[in-house]
Design an enzyme around this catalytic site. Structure first.
Site, short mmCIF file in Angstrom:
data_model
loop_
_atom_site.label_atom_id
_atom_site.label_comp_id
_atom_site.label_asym_id
_atom_site.label_seq_id
_atom_site.Cartn_x
_atom_site.Cartn_y
_atom_site.Cartn_z
CG ASN A 11 -1.83 1.13 1.35
OD1 ASN A 11 -1.42 2.26 1.11
ND2 ASN A 11 -3.06 0.90 1.73
CG HIS A 14 0.60 6.29 4.77
ND1 HIS A 14 -0.29 7.29 5.08
CD2 HIS A 14 0.00 5.12 5.10
CE1 HIS A 14 -1.39 6.75 5.60
NE2 HIS A 14 -1.24 5.44 5.62
CG HIS A 47 -8.24 4.28 1.05
ND1 HIS A 47 -8.39 4.21 2.41
CD2 HIS A 47 -9.45 4.68 0.57
CE1 HIS A 47 -9.64 4.53 2.74
NE2 HIS A 47 -10.30 4.83 1.64
NE ARG A 49 -9.23 8.67 4.33
CZ ARG A 49 -9.49 7.80 5.31
NH1 ARG A 49 -8.73 6.73 5.46
NH2 ARG A 49 -10.49 8.01 6.13
NE ARG A 53 -7.69 11.64 5.57
CZ ARG A 53 -8.30 11.08 6.62
NH1 ARG A 53 -7.62 10.30 7.45
NH2 ARG A 53 -9.56 11.33 6.87
CD GLU A 74 -7.16 -0.20 1.00
OE1 GLU A 74 -7.22 0.88 1.62
OE2 GLU A 74 -6.45 -1.13 1.35
CB THR A 105 -17.54 -2.59 18.17
OG1 THR A 105 -17.82 -3.94 17.82
CG2 THR A 105 -18.78 -1.92 18.71
CD GLU A 155 -7.19 -6.15 3.19
OE1 GLU A 155 -7.31 -6.13 1.95
OE2 GLU A 155 -6.38 -5.44 3.81
CG HIS A 198 -5.41 -1.26 9.39
ND1 HIS A 198 -4.96 -0.66 10.52
CD2 HIS A 198 -5.91 -0.26 8.62
CE1 HIS A 198 -5.18 0.63 10.46
NE2 HIS A 198 -5.75 0.91 9.30
N1 PXP Z 1 -5.92 -3.08 4.20
C1 PXP Z 1 -6.87 -2.13 4.18
C2 PXP Z 1 -8.25 -2.51 3.77
C3 PXP Z 1 -6.57 -0.80 4.54
O1 PXP Z 1 -7.53 0.13 4.50
C4 PXP Z 1 -5.24 -0.48 4.87
C5 PXP Z 1 -4.88 0.93 5.22
O2 PXP Z 1 -5.15 1.77 4.17
C6 PXP Z 1 -4.27 -1.49 4.84
C7 PXP Z 1 -4.65 -2.79 4.53
C8 PXP Z 1 -2.85 -1.23 5.13
O3 PXP Z 1 -2.69 -0.84 6.46
P1 PXP Z 1 -1.30 -0.28 6.92
O4 PXP Z 1 -1.02 0.94 6.13
O5 PXP Z 1 -1.51 -0.02 8.38
O6 PXP Z 1 -0.27 -1.36 6.67
#
Ligand code: PXP
Length: 248
Positions: A11, A14, A47, A49, A53, A74, A105, A155, A198
């Site tokens: 991913n 960032h 992703h 958004r 952002r 995403e 939750t 996922e 995540h």
């Molecule tokens: N999977 C999904 C569905 C996510 O939304 C994210 C974060 O955008 C990730 C995986 C990756 O998470 P991380 O950046 O914390 O490794």
């Protein structure tokens, strides 16, 4: 590639976060995506958004153009994002919650309460040939609902496990891990393909990578952070090595 191969989706959101901190063009998420491919990523995840952002519309255009590996797009379940996905037809679309009220939750998408709406939402994406994945908590109700609405992939949200681990709350982390293990097997038994992600790091990846039902991990934030210290290619290669070791 062997049937036991665990796919790594990198991913790159960032990289765009750092770029956007100053505006301008660098660091370039497309360059990161190409490097990730060369380093052994099986796919790239981004992703878009609603508030843009990090990843921008132009980044998605560019990724669709330059990638040799599949893009996992995403997005929130909004009409705008559906239009964008239908325009690009990426290999995979992962539906994620963006607003508090869309979450369970545990933090995944609240599918069980929104079944009809989500079933209608994903139908055109499936018809367009996208593999639809739903980002959910390790919760049997949510998995059953994801299956009923016609998702091919779920996922599982590993965030709670990773957070407890980082806080040194090892009993809680072990409990979350057990739920992830059980729910991976349960989802697989329904015929769903299981992905996870995540918050995963070198410290937390291996127990999840070892679940035989998990076919793909999506990892971003930690890898981009680690790239500051060791470079993106070595950071990804080390994750790949740890995943393979856990799988062996
Ligand atoms: N999977 C999904 C569905 C996510 O939304 C994210 C974060 O955008 C990730 C995986 C990756 O998470 P991380 O950046 O914390 O490794």
């Amino acid at each position: 590639m062997s049937d036991n191969h665990l796919r790594l989706g990198v991913n790159i959101d960032h990289v765009a976060t750092v770029r956007n901190a100053r505006g301008g063009a660098y660091p370039d998420p497309l360059r990161a995506a190409k490097l990730a491919e060369e380093a052994g990523a099986d796919g790239i995840t981004a992703h878009l958004r609603e508030d843009r952002r990090h990843i921008s519309d132009a980044d998605i255009d560019g990724l669709m153009e330059v990638l040799s590996v599949p893009l996992n797009f995403e997005m929130a379940a909004t009409p705008e994002m559906q239009q964008i996905a239908l325009r690009h037809k990426p290999h995979a679309v992962c539906i994620v919650p963006e607003k508090r009220e869309e979450r369970t939750t545990e933090g995944g998408l609240e599918v069980a309460r929104e079944e009809n709406k989500l079933a209608h939402f994903i139908a055109p994406l499936r018809d367009a040939g996208c593999r639809v994945s739903i980002f959910i908590a390790a919760d049997q109700r949510q998995i059953e609902a994801a299956h009923r609405i016609g998702a091919e992939v779920i996922e599982l949200h590993t965030g709670a496990y990773c957070d407890f681990h980082a806080e040194g709350r090892m009993d809680d982390a072990a409990r979350e891990l057990e739920a992830l293990r059980e729910m991976s097997a349960f989802a697989h038994s329904l015929g769903l393909e299981v992905h996870a992600g995540h918050g995963l790091t070198y410290d937390t990846v291996q127990p999840v990578a070892a679940f035989p039902e998990v076919r793909e991990l999506n990892i971003g934030h930690f890898l981009i952070g680690e790239a500051i210290f060791r470079g993106l290619t070595p950071a990804i290669k080390e994750m790949r090595r740890m995943m393979d070791e856990a799988r062996a």
